[in-house]
Design a protein around this motif. Structure first.
Motif, PDB file in Angstrom:
ATOM      1  N   ARG A   1      19.285  25.988  12.879  1.00  0.00           N
ATOM      2  CA  ARG A   1      19.985  25.528  11.847  1.00  0.00           C
ATOM      3  C   ARG A   1      20.385  24.014  11.757  1.00  0.00           C
ATOM      4  O   ARG A   1      20.928  23.475  13.023  1.00  0.00           O
ATOM      5  CB  ARG A   1      21.517  26.464  11.650  1.00  0.00           C
ATOM      6  N   LEU A   2      20.139  23.223  10.775  1.00  0.00           N
ATOM      7  CA  LEU A   2      20.432  22.007  10.908  1.00  0.00           C
ATOM      8  C   LEU A   2      21.877  21.826  10.017  1.00  0.00           C
ATOM      9  O   LEU A   2      21.934  22.495   8.962  1.00  0.00           O
ATOM     10  CB  LEU A   2      19.398  21.000   9.895  1.00  0.00           C
TER      11      LEU A   2
ATOM     12  N   MET B   1      25.140  36.966  18.873  1.00  0.00           N
ATOM     13  CA  MET B   1      25.301  35.992  17.806  1.00  0.00           C
ATOM     14  C   MET B   1      26.243  34.788  18.311  1.00  0.00           C
ATOM     15  O   MET B   1      27.312  35.071  19.516  1.00  0.00           O
ATOM     16  CB  MET B   1      26.022  36.862  16.856  1.00  0.00           C
ATOM     17  N   HIS B   2      26.349  33.618  17.898  1.00  0.00           N
ATOM     18  CA  HIS B   2      27.322  32.669  18.207  1.00  0.00           C
ATOM     19  C   HIS B   2      27.762  31.894  17.018  1.00  0.00           C
ATOM     20  O   HIS B   2      27.079  32.033  15.648  1.00  0.00           O
ATOM     21  CB  HIS B   2      26.487  31.610  19.074  1.00  0.00           C
TER      22      HIS B   2
ATOM     23  N   LEU C   1      21.402  23.102  15.718  1.00  0.00           N
ATOM     24  CA  LEU C   1      21.960  24.277  16.467  1.00  0.00           C
ATOM     25  C   LEU C   1      20.862  25.498  16.561  1.00  0.00           C
ATOM     26  O   LEU C   1      19.956  25.750  15.667  1.00  0.00           O
ATOM     27  CB  LEU C   1      23.123  25.247  15.273  1.00  0.00           C
ATOM     28  N   SER C   2      20.687  25.824  17.810  1.00  0.00           N
ATOM     29  CA  SER C   2      19.500  26.619  18.233  1.00  0.00           C
ATOM     30  C   SER C   2      20.112  27.632  19.160  1.00  0.00           C
ATOM     31  O   SER C   2      20.808  27.457  20.273  1.00  0.00           O
ATOM     32  CB  SER C   2      18.558  25.964  18.969  1.00  0.00           C
ATOM     33  N   ASN C   3      20.264  29.005  18.527  1.00  0.00           N
ATOM     34  CA  ASN C   3      20.804  30.117  19.239  1.00  0.00           C
ATOM     35  C   ASN C   3      19.750  30.483  20.114  1.00  0.00           C
ATOM     36  O   ASN C   3      18.798  31.420  19.779  1.00  0.00           O
ATOM     37  CB  ASN C   3      21.335  31.113  18.440  1.00  0.00           C
TER      38      ASN C   3
ATOM     39  N   VAL D   1      21.712  21.141  19.986  1.00  0.00           N
ATOM     40  CA  VAL D   1      22.937  21.789  20.460  1.00  0.00           C
ATOM     41  C   VAL D   1      22.598  23.373  20.823  1.00  0.00           C
ATOM     42  O   VAL D   1      21.992  23.983  19.828  1.00  0.00           O
ATOM     43  CB  VAL D   1      24.127  22.148  19.205  1.00  0.00           C
ATOM     44  N   ALA D   2      22.313  23.520  22.012  1.00  0.00           N
ATOM     45  CA  ALA D   2      21.681  24.986  22.483  1.00  0.00           C
ATOM     46  C   ALA D   2      22.964  25.893  22.779  1.00  0.00           C
ATOM     47  O   ALA D   2      23.999  25.629  23.368  1.00  0.00           O
ATOM     48  CB  ALA D   2      21.038  24.851  23.743  1.00  0.00           C
TER      49      ALA D   2
END
Length: 154
Positions: A117-118, A90-91, A83-85, A61-62
């Motif tokens: 983040r996993l 920030m998201h 999750l990859s910002n 998830v980008a």
């Protein structure tokens, strides 16, 4: 925090990686040997080991400005999201019931720039709105529909 539907929950693993560095002390230029030692130490510093994050079978998830890059269909059941910002802001991420507007799951904290983040979820069949609502990102296009499909009978 909003109540959560029993079929969707989040637990587990958070792996965060930030960037940053340290410069030489201001007085290092006055001592060339100390400056060389500081440069050598900085050059030998190792990067964080990301192998644990990328070894997990996960749905990528980008989080970007201003889009969420992920599949629009996923199978029901246990799911790991990576999750990859990849943006500069920030998201966060939320799964919302589109009929009621109820938040069914959300990140506990915002995802920092560069953070991976996993997150483990148990996805129930249905349709969900996936959204980042940090600072009005949703109104700038950071939302999508996710369809969770029931697993076929054996």
């Amino acid at each position: 925090m909003a109540a959560r539907r029993p079929g969707i929950f989040a637990v587990a693993a958070v792996l965060a990686f930030g960037c940053g560095g340290e410069g030489e002390p201001a007085d290092a230029a006055a001592d060339p040997a100390r400056a060389a030692a500081a440069r050598e130490a900085a050059g030998s510093a190792s990067e964080p080991d990301l192998s644990a994050v990328y070894a997990v079978d996960a749905v990528d998830v980008a989080l970007l400005e201003y889009a969420i890059g992920m599949p629009s269909r996923l199978p029901a059941g246990p799911t790991v999201l990576r999750l990859s910002n990849q943006g500069f802001e920030m998201h966060n991420l939320k799964l919302v019931d589109p009929a009621s507007g109820e938040v069914l799951w959300e990140t506990e904290t915002d995802v920092n720039t560069g953070e991976v983040r996993l997150v483990e979820l148990e996805l129930s069949p249905g349709s969900y709105t996936v959204v980042c609502d940090v600072a009005g990102h949703d109104s700038r296009g950071m939302l999508m529909t996710l369809t969770v499909e029931a697993s076929p009978a054996p």
